[in-house]
Design a protein around this motif. Structure first.
Motif, short mmCIF file in Angstrom:
data_model
loop_
_atom_site.label_atom_id
_atom_site.label_comp_id
_atom_site.label_asym_id
_atom_site.label_seq_id
_atom_site.Cartn_x
_atom_site.Cartn_y
_atom_site.Cartn_z
N LYS A 23 -10.46 9.84 10.49
CA LYS A 23 -10.40 10.95 9.54
C LYS A 23 -9.39 10.63 8.43
O LYS A 23 -9.68 10.82 7.24
CB LYS A 23 -9.99 12.22 10.28
N LEU A 24 -8.22 10.11 8.82
CA LEU A 24 -7.22 9.77 7.81
C LEU A 24 -7.75 8.70 6.86
O LEU A 24 -7.54 8.79 5.65
CB LEU A 24 -5.95 9.25 8.48
N SER A 25 -8.43 7.70 7.43
CA SER A 25 -8.88 6.61 6.57
C SER A 25 -9.91 7.09 5.56
O SER A 25 -10.02 6.53 4.47
CB SER A 25 -9.43 5.45 7.40
N VAL A 26 -10.67 8.14 5.92
CA VAL A 26 -11.63 8.68 4.95
C VAL A 26 -10.91 9.53 3.91
O VAL A 26 -11.12 9.39 2.71
CB VAL A 26 -12.72 9.48 5.68
N ILE A 27 -10.01 10.41 4.38
CA ILE A 27 -9.33 11.32 3.45
C ILE A 27 -8.46 10.55 2.47
O ILE A 27 -8.32 10.95 1.31
CB ILE A 27 -8.49 12.34 4.25
N SER A 28 -7.92 9.41 2.90
CA SER A 28 -7.05 8.63 2.01
C SER A 28 -7.75 8.21 0.73
O SER A 28 -7.09 7.85 -0.24
CB SER A 28 -6.56 7.37 2.72
N PHE A 29 -9.08 8.23 0.74
CA PHE A 29 -9.77 7.82 -0.47
C PHE A 29 -9.70 8.88 -1.56
O PHE A 29 -9.97 8.58 -2.71
CB PHE A 29 -11.23 7.48 -0.16
N TYR A 30 -9.34 10.10 -1.21
CA TYR A 30 -9.32 11.15 -2.24
C TYR A 30 -8.32 10.87 -3.35
O TYR A 30 -8.70 10.80 -4.53
CB TYR A 30 -9.09 12.52 -1.57
N PRO A 31 -7.01 10.63 -3.04
CA PRO A 31 -6.10 10.27 -4.12
C PRO A 31 -6.48 8.95 -4.79
O PRO A 31 -6.32 8.79 -6.00
CB PRO A 31 -4.75 10.13 -3.44
N LEU A 32 -7.00 8.04 -3.97
CA LEU A 32 -7.34 6.72 -4.49
C LEU A 32 -8.48 6.80 -5.50
O LEU A 32 -8.48 6.08 -6.50
CB LEU A 32 -7.73 5.82 -3.34
N LEU A 33 -9.45 7.69 -5.25
CA LEU A 33 -10.55 7.86 -6.20
C LEU A 33 -10.02 8.27 -7.56
O LEU A 33 -10.41 7.71 -8.58
CB LEU A 33 -11.50 8.95 -5.69
N LEU A 34 -9.08 9.23 -7.56
CA LEU A 34 -8.56 9.71 -8.84
C LEU A 34 -7.74 8.63 -9.54
O LEU A 34 -7.90 8.39 -10.74
CB LEU A 34 -7.71 10.96 -8.61
N SER A 35 -6.87 7.93 -8.78
CA SER A 35 -6.02 6.96 -9.46
C SER A 35 -6.83 5.75 -9.92
O SER A 35 -6.54 5.16 -10.96
CB SER A 35 -4.88 6.52 -8.55
N THR A 36 -7.86 5.38 -9.15
CA THR A 36 -8.69 4.25 -9.59
C THR A 36 -9.49 4.63 -10.82
O THR A 36 -9.75 3.77 -11.67
CB THR A 36 -9.63 3.79 -8.46
N ALA A 37 -9.88 5.89 -10.92
CA ALA A 37 -10.60 6.33 -12.11
C ALA A 37 -9.72 6.14 -13.35
O ALA A 37 -10.17 5.63 -14.38
CB ALA A 37 -11.00 7.79 -11.97
N VAL B 150 -17.55 3.59 -15.14
CA VAL B 150 -18.18 4.01 -13.88
C VAL B 150 -18.44 2.79 -13.00
O VAL B 150 -18.17 2.79 -11.80
CB VAL B 150 -19.50 4.76 -14.17
N PHE B 151 -18.91 1.74 -13.64
CA PHE B 151 -19.22 0.49 -12.94
C PHE B 151 -17.97 -0.07 -12.25
O PHE B 151 -17.98 -0.39 -11.06
CB PHE B 151 -19.78 -0.49 -13.97
N ILE B 152 -16.88 -0.17 -12.99
CA ILE B 152 -15.65 -0.75 -12.44
C ILE B 152 -15.08 0.14 -11.34
O ILE B 152 -14.66 -0.35 -10.28
CB ILE B 152 -14.61 -0.96 -13.56
N LEU B 153 -15.10 1.44 -11.57
CA LEU B 153 -14.58 2.37 -10.57
C LEU B 153 -15.34 2.22 -9.26
O LEU B 153 -14.74 2.06 -8.18
CB LEU B 153 -14.72 3.80 -11.11
N SER B 154 -16.65 2.24 -9.36
CA SER B 154 -17.48 2.16 -8.16
C SER B 154 -17.30 0.82 -7.48
O SER B 154 -17.18 0.74 -6.25
CB SER B 154 -18.92 2.39 -8.58
N MET B 155 -17.23 -0.24 -8.28
CA MET B 155 -17.10 -1.58 -7.71
C MET B 155 -15.80 -1.72 -6.94
O MET B 155 -15.78 -2.15 -5.78
CB MET B 155 -17.16 -2.61 -8.81
N SER B 156 -14.68 -1.34 -7.55
CA SER B 156 -13.42 -1.63 -6.88
C SER B 156 -13.22 -0.73 -5.66
O SER B 156 -12.72 -1.20 -4.63
CB SER B 156 -12.23 -1.53 -7.85
N GLU C 48 -2.00 0.02 -2.36
CA GLU C 48 -2.02 1.45 -2.69
C GLU C 48 -2.69 2.24 -1.57
O GLU C 48 -2.20 3.30 -1.16
CB GLU C 48 -2.75 1.66 -4.01
N TYR C 49 -3.77 1.71 -1.07
CA TYR C 49 -4.46 2.38 0.03
C TYR C 49 -3.55 2.49 1.24
O TYR C 49 -3.47 3.54 1.88
CB TYR C 49 -5.73 1.60 0.38
N ILE D 73 -12.56 14.57 -11.63
CA ILE D 73 -12.53 13.13 -11.85
C ILE D 73 -13.20 12.76 -13.18
O ILE D 73 -12.83 11.77 -13.80
CB ILE D 73 -13.19 12.39 -10.66
N GLU D 74 -14.13 13.59 -13.64
CA GLU D 74 -14.83 13.24 -14.88
C GLU D 74 -13.91 13.19 -16.10
O GLU D 74 -14.00 12.25 -16.90
CB GLU D 74 -16.00 14.19 -15.14
#
Lengths: 290, 272
Positions: free
Chosen positions: B199-213, A18-24, B168-169, A193-194
């Motif tokens: 709006k695009l710059s905000v929405i672009s974070f949706y795929p990025l959130l999943l892949s960064t996870a 969680v820490f790394i995800l939020s940080m990056s 990636e972003y 995401i979880e």
């Protein structure tokens, strides 16, 4: 029942995830907002202050403490250090105020599916952060300028300039980049995401376990006290300046009072931080021993 | 329009990446960059705090001259200095105009100038210290003054991952632009276009959130196989990591010069 509850507490490596995800992610967004120029219409600044929705979303979906600290560290590393704008001690204040605000927003939500709760948390996170930074900015001029009270116009102008920036940020950044995107992201990411981090989604039942460890009531009460210390100090000073403009000031006494109140506020906030950290450590030890 | 296009070229993602790596790695050959991180932290501990409590004009001017000299020695990029100067002037000017509006007079000018000098000393000191250190040096230095190992890990991780994440972003953003439809009317002052891009710059974070996870999970699993959870807390590991630090003659020389200068300055300020 006990075993079910225990399964929901995060392991050390899940916290690190969680820490790394939020940080990056928050670091990346910070870099983007730094690169986007701001537009001025008169004194009103239309700039993207920060993408607060990223830490807000993560604090609501995951463990709030780790997501909040990760986001603040990400801001310091990506947004300041790598752009060569690291402010040293000044960053400490940002770090504490931002993680505190995001953490409070995170624990306000007990059920991520409840849109009303999520919206409230998003807005109050931004308001808390901006309020702290406004007070610190006013305090900076206060300490930095020698005979602050005796100069006509300066006190009001500082309060007006900073207060205006506060409302500007809350109304513009707070609604456009915190409230609306958080309401868009949280329902979409919830439950998706979880599993990627190997966790179960937060529900009404399992938030109870994190709440039991951190005791938000105590934390919030302490924070409110610290705020009150800051706020009362601030109010009394401005009142003096507005209504008794020509009155001679007992300068020595006054500066002493300022220092005492700042000291009290600092001690309070430090003790809150220590309480959180030690509580966490104790909880960790307990988990490790079991 | 040509001018705008030129600006866009300069502001491209590639350019930003190059500029960043330059800030991080370009100037580690200067005299100050060769100092031990602990020396620099000690030096900064004075210059970062003390100016707040000094109200003497001579001492502040001397401190400003000293930090300007050290900043020139570190060969910081001009862009950073420009941003700093603009920020300082902007804040001071804004306050001045506002206080004139509230019935003040030019007497406000002098204390505001002093405040600006104070802020300048502090910012220049932090630029001197933190821009001259390479990321590796900074993370070891932080480790040596007792900052948790996770922080110094995060610094190295950030520097490694940032180019990947930015790219990636950029990809996701371009994909949204290709698939989406830009507004036909530009609107007053291009506000429709601006809203579309935001709006695009905000929405672009949706795929990025999943892949960064996913990426965060891989990173932590890789760390676990190397036993990092133990390494963050084990004193033997810390000792090994810090073995490259050494206070040399140049460190003592630098500290001695600073100390002499500050003492002389305080004496001067006291008697005049």
């Amino acid at each position: 029942m006990q075993t079910v509850k225990e399964r929901y507490t995060l392991t050390q490596s899940q916290k690190m995830m969680v820490f790394i995800l939020s940080m990056s992610l928050y670091g990346l967004s910070n870099m983007i907002t730094e690169l986007v120029p701001s537009v001025y219409v008169g004194p009103v600044e239309f700039s993207i202050e920060y993408f607060a929705f990223i830490p807000l979303t993560l604090c609501i979906l995951f463990h709030p403490l780790y997501a909040a600290i990760g986001a603040s560290l990400g801001e310091v590393i990506f947004g300041e250090l790598m752009l060569g704008q690291f402010g040293g001690f000044g960053e400490l204040e940002k770090f504490i105020s931002f993680s505190l605000a995001m953490y409070i927003a995170g624990i306000m939500v007990t059920d991520p599916k409840n849109r009303q709760q999520v919206g409230m948390a998003a807005l109050s996170g931004v308001i808390i952060h901006q309020l702290i930074s406004m007070m610190v900015d006013i305090g900076k001029v206060w300490i930095g300028v020698d005979d602050f009270e005796t100069l006509p116009g300066l006190a009001e102008s500082v309060v007006v300039v900073e207060g205006f920036a506060f409302f500007n940020d809350v109304l513009f950044s707070g609604i456009l980049f915190a409230l609306i995107p958080t309401l868009y992201f949280v329902p979409r990411l919830y439950g998706k995401i979880e599993p990627l981090l190997g966790m179960k989604p937060r529900t009404r039942e399992n938030t109870h376990s994190t709440r039991g460890i951190l005791r938000p009531k105590l934390v919030i009460a302490a924070v409110l006290l610290a705020f009150a210390a800051f706020g009362f100090e601030f109010l009394s000073e401005t009142d003096l300046n507005i209504f008794e403009w020509e009155a001679p000031f007992a300068e020595q006494l006054e500066t002493n009072l300022i220092w005492i109140s700042i000291g009290v506020a600092a001690v309070l906030s430090l003790s809150i931080l220590f309480a959180i950290i030690s509580r966490n450590k104790k909880a960790k030890d307990r988990i490790a021993h079991e | 329009m040509d001018y705008a296009k030129n600006m866009m070229d300069k502001l491209s993602i590639e350019q930003a990446k190059i500029e960043l790596l330059n800030t991080a790695y370009a100037n580690d050959r200067t005299a100050i960059a060769r100092l031990d991180p602990r020396t620099l932290f000690l030096w900064y501990a004075f210059f970062g705090i003390a100016p707040w409590f000094i109200h003497n004009t001579i001492i502040l001017a001397g401190l400003l001259a000293f930090t300007v000299t050290t900043t020139i020695m570190t060969k910081v990029s001009r862009l950073i200095l420009l941003i700093l100067i603009l920020g300082l002037l902007g804040q001071g000017g804004y306050l001045l105009i506002a206080s004139l509006f509230f019935g003040g007079d030019l007497a406000v000018l002098q204390p505001l100038l002093l405040l600006t000098v104070k802020l300048a000393v502090i910012s220049l000191a932090s630029i001197t210290v933190f821009c001259s250190m390479s990321p590796e040096k900074l993370s070891i230095g932080l480790l040596s003054i007792g900052v948790p190992g996770q922080v110094s890990f995060s610094i190295s991780y950030g520097y490694r991952m940032l180019p990947v994440l930015l790219e990636e972003y950029n990809h996701v953003f371009m994909c949204y632009r290709l698939r989406g439809k830009a507004p036909e009317k530009k609107g007053l002052l291009y506000w429709r276009m601006a809203a579309y891009f935001v709006k695009l710059s905000v929405i672009s974070f949706y795929p990025l959130l999943l892949s960064t996870a996913k990426r965060a999970r891989t990173t932590v699993e890789a760390l676990e196989t190397k036993g990092s959870k133990n390494a963050f807390t084990n004193p033997a590991v810390k000792k090994l990591k810090l073995s490259s630090l050494r206070m040399g003659g140049q460190d003592y020389f630098f500290l001695a010069i600073s100390f002499t200068f500050i003492t002389a300055l305080f004496l001067l300020g006291h008697y005049y």
